[in-house]
Write a protein that holds these residues in place. Structure first.
Motif, PDB file in Angstrom:
ATOM      1  N   GLY A   1      -5.510  -6.856  -6.973  1.00  0.00           N
ATOM      2  CA  GLY A   1      -6.856  -6.683  -7.495  1.00  0.00           C
ATOM      3  C   GLY A   1      -7.840  -6.362  -6.385  1.00  0.00           C
ATOM      4  N   LYS A   2      -9.118  -6.597  -6.658  1.00  0.00           N
ATOM      5  CA  LYS A   2     -10.163  -6.262  -5.694  1.00  0.00           C
ATOM      6  C   LYS A   2     -10.343  -7.327  -4.614  1.00  0.00           C
ATOM      7  CE  LYS A   2     -13.388  -5.430  -8.799  1.00  0.00           C
ATOM      8  NZ  LYS A   2     -14.689  -5.005  -9.375  1.00  0.00           N
ATOM      9  N   GLY A   3      -9.694  -8.486  -4.782  1.00  0.00           N
ATOM     10  CA  GLY A   3      -9.791  -9.543  -3.781  1.00  0.00           C
ATOM     11  C   GLY A   3     -10.767 -10.612  -4.208  1.00  0.00           C
ATOM     12  N   PRO A   4     -10.988 -11.590  -3.310  1.00  0.00           N
ATOM     13  CA  PRO A   4     -10.517 -11.630  -1.920  1.00  0.00           C
ATOM     14  C   PRO A   4      -9.066 -12.090  -1.789  1.00  0.00           C
ATOM     15  CG  PRO A   4     -11.864 -13.552  -2.373  1.00  0.00           C
ATOM     16  CD  PRO A   4     -11.910 -12.707  -3.610  1.00  0.00           C
ATOM     17  N   TYR A   5      -8.446 -11.694  -0.665  1.00  0.00           N
ATOM     18  CA  TYR A   5      -7.095 -12.137  -0.346  1.00  0.00           C
ATOM     19  C   TYR A   5      -6.932 -12.169   1.173  1.00  0.00           C
ATOM     20  CZ  TYR A   5      -7.130  -7.105  -1.415  1.00  0.00           C
ATOM     21  OH  TYR A   5      -7.499  -5.797  -1.558  1.00  0.00           O
TER      22      TYR A   5
ATOM     23  N   ARG B   1     -14.421  -7.467   5.267  1.00  0.00           N
ATOM     24  CA  ARG B   1     -13.880  -8.730   5.762  1.00  0.00           C
ATOM     25  C   ARG B   1     -14.957  -9.806   5.809  1.00  0.00           C
ATOM     26  NH1 ARG B   1     -10.988  -9.671  11.688  1.00  0.00           N
ATOM     27  NH2 ARG B   1     -10.647 -11.920  11.460  1.00  0.00           N
ATOM     28  N   SER B   2     -14.626 -10.969   5.315  1.00  0.00           N
ATOM     29  CA  SER B   2     -15.504 -12.127   5.394  1.00  0.00           C
ATOM     30  C   SER B   2     -14.664 -13.294   5.897  1.00  0.00           C
ATOM     31  CB  SER B   2     -16.123 -12.458   4.031  1.00  0.00           C
ATOM     32  OG  SER B   2     -16.936 -13.604   4.105  1.00  0.00           O
ATOM     33  N   GLY B   3     -14.786 -13.597   7.189  1.00  0.00           N
ATOM     34  CA  GLY B   3     -13.924 -14.614   7.774  1.00  0.00           C
ATOM     35  C   GLY B   3     -12.493 -14.121   7.788  1.00  0.00           C
ATOM     36  N   ASN B   4     -11.587 -14.841   7.142  1.00  0.00           N
ATOM     37  CA  ASN B   4     -10.185 -14.435   7.052  1.00  0.00           C
ATOM     38  C   ASN B   4      -9.834 -13.835   5.695  1.00  0.00           C
ATOM     39  OD1 ASN B   4      -9.552 -15.339   9.690  1.00  0.00           O
ATOM     40  ND2 ASN B   4      -9.377 -17.455   8.955  1.00  0.00           N
ATOM     41  N   ALA B   5     -10.848 -13.551   4.897  1.00  0.00           N
ATOM     42  CA  ALA B   5     -10.614 -13.000   3.559  1.00  0.00           C
ATOM     43  C   ALA B   5     -11.041 -11.534   3.507  1.00  0.00           C
ATOM     44  CB  ALA B   5     -11.375 -13.813   2.516  1.00  0.00           C
ATOM     45  N   TYR B   6     -10.292 -10.749   2.728  1.00  0.00           N
ATOM     46  CA  TYR B   6     -10.564  -9.322   2.585  1.00  0.00           C
ATOM     47  C   TYR B   6     -10.796  -8.982   1.118  1.00  0.00           C
ATOM     48  CZ  TYR B   6      -8.718  -8.963   7.330  1.00  0.00           C
ATOM     49  OH  TYR B   6      -8.517  -9.114   8.681  1.00  0.00           O
ATOM     50  N   SER B   7     -11.770  -8.114   0.870  1.00  0.00           N
ATOM     51  CA  SER B   7     -12.062  -7.660  -0.492  1.00  0.00           C
ATOM     52  C   SER B   7     -12.287  -6.154  -0.471  1.00  0.00           C
ATOM     53  CB  SER B   7     -13.314  -8.354  -1.042  1.00  0.00           C
ATOM     54  OG  SER B   7     -13.156  -9.751  -1.090  1.00  0.00           O
ATOM     55  N   GLN B   8     -11.989  -5.506  -1.585  1.00  0.00           N
ATOM     56  CA  GLN B   8     -12.212  -4.069  -1.658  1.00  0.00           C
ATOM     57  C   GLN B   8     -13.707  -3.792  -1.814  1.00  0.00           C
ATOM     58  OE1 GLN B   8      -9.590  -1.783  -4.069  1.00  0.00           O
ATOM     59  NE2 GLN B   8      -7.787  -2.592  -3.032  1.00  0.00           N
ATOM     60  N   SER B   9     -14.167  -2.761  -1.132  1.00  0.00           N
ATOM     61  CA  SER B   9     -15.586  -2.442  -1.062  1.00  0.00           C
ATOM     62  C   SER B   9     -16.020  -1.547  -2.219  1.00  0.00           C
ATOM     63  CB  SER B   9     -15.887  -1.729   0.256  1.00  0.00           C
ATOM     64  OG  SER B   9     -15.227  -0.469   0.279  1.00  0.00           O
ATOM     65  N   GLN B  10     -17.346  -1.345  -2.311  1.00  0.00           N
ATOM     66  CA  GLN B  10     -17.875  -0.409  -3.299  1.00  0.00           C
ATOM     67  C   GLN B  10     -17.409   1.006  -2.981  1.00  0.00           C
ATOM     68  OE1 GLN B  10     -19.674  -0.993  -6.171  1.00  0.00           O
ATOM     69  NE2 GLN B  10     -19.281   1.191  -6.493  1.00  0.00           N
ATOM     70  N   LEU B  11     -17.239   1.295  -1.693  1.00  0.00           N
ATOM     71  CA  LEU B  11     -16.765   2.621  -1.302  1.00  0.00           C
ATOM     72  C   LEU B  11     -15.365   2.883  -1.857  1.00  0.00           C
ATOM     73  CD1 LEU B  11     -17.625   5.075   0.361  1.00  0.00           C
ATOM     74  CD2 LEU B  11     -16.545   4.037   2.348  1.00  0.00           C
ATOM     75  N   SER B  12     -14.480   1.881  -1.799  1.00  0.00           N
ATOM     76  CA  SER B  12     -13.137   2.055  -2.358  1.00  0.00           C
ATOM     77  C   SER B  12     -13.211   2.200  -3.871  1.00  0.00           C
ATOM     78  CB  SER B  12     -12.244   0.869  -1.984  1.00  0.00           C
ATOM     79  OG  SER B  12     -12.682  -0.328  -2.604  1.00  0.00           O
ATOM     80  N   GLN B  13     -14.156   1.493  -4.494  1.00  0.00           N
ATOM     81  CA  GLN B  13     -14.349   1.615  -5.944  1.00  0.00           C
ATOM     82  C   GLN B  13     -14.764   3.036  -6.310  1.00  0.00           C
ATOM     83  OE1 GLN B  13     -13.747  -0.483  -8.339  1.00  0.00           O
ATOM     84  NE2 GLN B  13     -15.178  -0.216 -10.020  1.00  0.00           N
ATOM     85  N   ASP B  14     -15.660   3.628  -5.507  1.00  0.00           N
ATOM     86  CA  ASP B  14     -16.124   4.989  -5.774  1.00  0.00           C
ATOM     87  C   ASP B  14     -15.015   6.016  -5.597  1.00  0.00           C
ATOM     88  OD1 ASP B  14     -18.652   4.040  -6.299  1.00  0.00           O
ATOM     89  OD2 ASP B  14     -19.452   4.477  -4.310  1.00  0.00           O
ATOM     90  N   ILE B  15     -14.013   5.691  -4.780  1.00  0.00           N
ATOM     91  CA  ILE B  15     -12.897   6.610  -4.574  1.00  0.00           C
ATOM     92  C   ILE B  15     -11.801   6.412  -5.619  1.00  0.00           C
ATOM     93  CG2 ILE B  15     -11.012   7.240  -2.991  1.00  0.00           C
ATOM     94  CD1 ILE B  15     -12.911   6.593  -0.667  1.00  0.00           C
ATOM     95  N   LEU B  16     -11.453   5.157  -5.884  1.00  0.00           N
ATOM     96  CA  LEU B  16     -10.347   4.868  -6.801  1.00  0.00           C
ATOM     97  C   LEU B  16     -10.753   4.902  -8.266  1.00  0.00           C
ATOM     98  CD1 LEU B  16      -8.631   1.914  -4.885  1.00  0.00           C
ATOM     99  CD2 LEU B  16      -8.005   4.337  -4.845  1.00  0.00           C
ATOM    100  N   LYS B  17     -12.000   4.511  -8.559  1.00  0.00           N
ATOM    101  CA  LYS B  17     -12.489   4.472  -9.938  1.00  0.00           C
ATOM    102  C   LYS B  17     -13.846   5.176 -10.024  1.00  0.00           C
ATOM    103  CE  LYS B  17      -9.053   1.858 -11.361  1.00  0.00           C
ATOM    104  NZ  LYS B  17      -8.046   2.335 -12.336  1.00  0.00           N
ATOM    105  N   PRO B  18     -13.908   6.459  -9.705  1.00  0.00           N
ATOM    106  CA  PRO B  18     -15.199   7.168  -9.653  1.00  0.00           C
ATOM    107  C   PRO B  18     -15.737   7.480 -11.048  1.00  0.00           C
ATOM    108  CG  PRO B  18     -13.422   8.715  -9.289  1.00  0.00           C
ATOM    109  CD  PRO B  18     -12.774   7.351  -9.376  1.00  0.00           C
ATOM    110  N   VAL B  19     -17.044   7.645 -11.132  1.00  0.00           N
ATOM    111  CA  VAL B  19     -17.647   8.054 -12.400  1.00  0.00           C
ATOM    112  C   VAL B  19     -17.748   9.574 -12.489  1.00  0.00           C
ATOM    113  CG1 VAL B  19     -18.957   5.916 -12.648  1.00  0.00           C
ATOM    114  CG2 VAL B  19     -19.990   7.850 -11.455  1.00  0.00           C
ATOM    115  N   SER B  20     -17.502  10.255 -11.373  1.00  0.00           N
ATOM    116  CA  SER B  20     -17.503  11.720 -11.374  1.00  0.00           C
ATOM    117  C   SER B  20     -16.734  12.212 -10.155  1.00  0.00           C
ATOM    118  CB  SER B  20     -18.937  12.272 -11.339  1.00  0.00           C
ATOM    119  OG  SER B  20     -19.551  11.987 -10.091  1.00  0.00           O
TER     120      SER B  20
END
Length: 269
Positions: free
Chosen positions: A38-42, A75-94
């Motif tokens: 998923g989008k994280g965090p992990y 990255r936040s400490g030792n946790a990683y989450s997918q960014s809005q930029l990755s969302q715009d690439i993987l799930k774009p609206v256009s």
């Protein structure tokens, strides 16, 4: 070799930071993480296993680090989450939004930003390896960095016909323009984003505006909201864009022709 000399040698051989994979590969890895976790965090260990590694090895850490370089993971400490930029690439609206997001990711690594600013608008130098070594890349990594940079620029269409585009790069505080300029040989219609507040009392720092640019400097700016994003994704703007494109092509080209004729008459006078 003494411990002190060994430390000196390691420091001397250490290369400046750069993404260890191309942007195309990084996007594939991001998609795998999204499918598995998923989008994280992990954690980085979880990310390494999702990318096909039994544990957090050097190659696995290199992949995760590359996703952070491109801004696809945050990255936040030792946790990683997918960014809005990755969302715009993987799930774009256009498609336009996706293309802009890919360009943003391509110039996110600091080294790549520096190269785009330094060589934008011209062909890449044939001795780029040597230039990178002077920038702090180790001699053993120079060829690899040239390959990763070149393939990433081609994939993002920032390197067209051998010429590198010079993008306007957003500053660290997000106050500058996030405009992505395109090479003249690219499509006449491009989507650009702007951090400038729109005229309707909208505070700075909201989502980027949609900016459609046409021939001759004609520009259509639309504040990005949920409704406008959905409308653009559904193609509701297609007819308007077609009409504006036709208008710009006809009238701006006519104006350019008139200017050329006037200049020619002045020269012959």
């Amino acid at each position: 070799m003494s411990e002190e000399k060994e430390k000196t040698k390691q420091t001397k051989d250490r290369s400046v930071a750069y993404p260890g994979v191309t942007l195309s590969e990084a996007i594939d890895f991001t998609a795998k993480l999204r499918d598995s976790l998923g989008k994280g965090p992990y954690s980085r260990d979880e990310a390494a296993k999702a990318l096909g590694h039994s544990k957090l090895t050097g190659p696995a850490a290199r992949k995760v680090a590359a996703l952070v370089h491109y801004g696809l993971l945050e990255r936040s400490g030792n946790a990683y989450s997918q960014s809005q930029l990755s969302q715009d690439i993987l799930k774009p609206v256009s498609d336009e939004l996706k293309n802009v997001a890919i360009k943003k990711a391509a110039i996110r690594p600091r080294l790549f930003q520096k190269l785009c600013q330094k060589f934008g608008g011209q062909a890449l130098p044939s001795m780029l390896q040597n230039i990178l070594i002077r920038e702090g890349i180790s001699e053993g990594a120079a060829d690899e960095v040239v390959r990763i940079f070149t393939e990433t620029m081609k994939f993002s269409e920032l390197l067209v016909n051998g010429v590198l585009t010079k993008p306007v790069i957003e500053d660290e505080n997000g106050d500058g323009a996030a405009e992505i300029q395109t090479h003249p040989s690219a499509s006449k219609i491009t989507l650009q984003t702007s951090k400038h507040p729109s005229p309707v009392n909208r505070p700075a720092g909201n989502d980027d505006d949609f900016v459609f640019e046409f021939t001759g400097g004609v520009r259509l700016l639309i504040p990005r909201t949920k409704k406008t994003s959905e409308a653009i994704a559904d193609g509701e703007l297609k007819e308007t864009r077609t009409a504006l494109s036709a208008f710009a092509s006809k009238h701006m080209q006519e104006e350019e022709t008139k200017n050329e004729v006037t200049n020619l008459e002045d020269e012959n006078a």
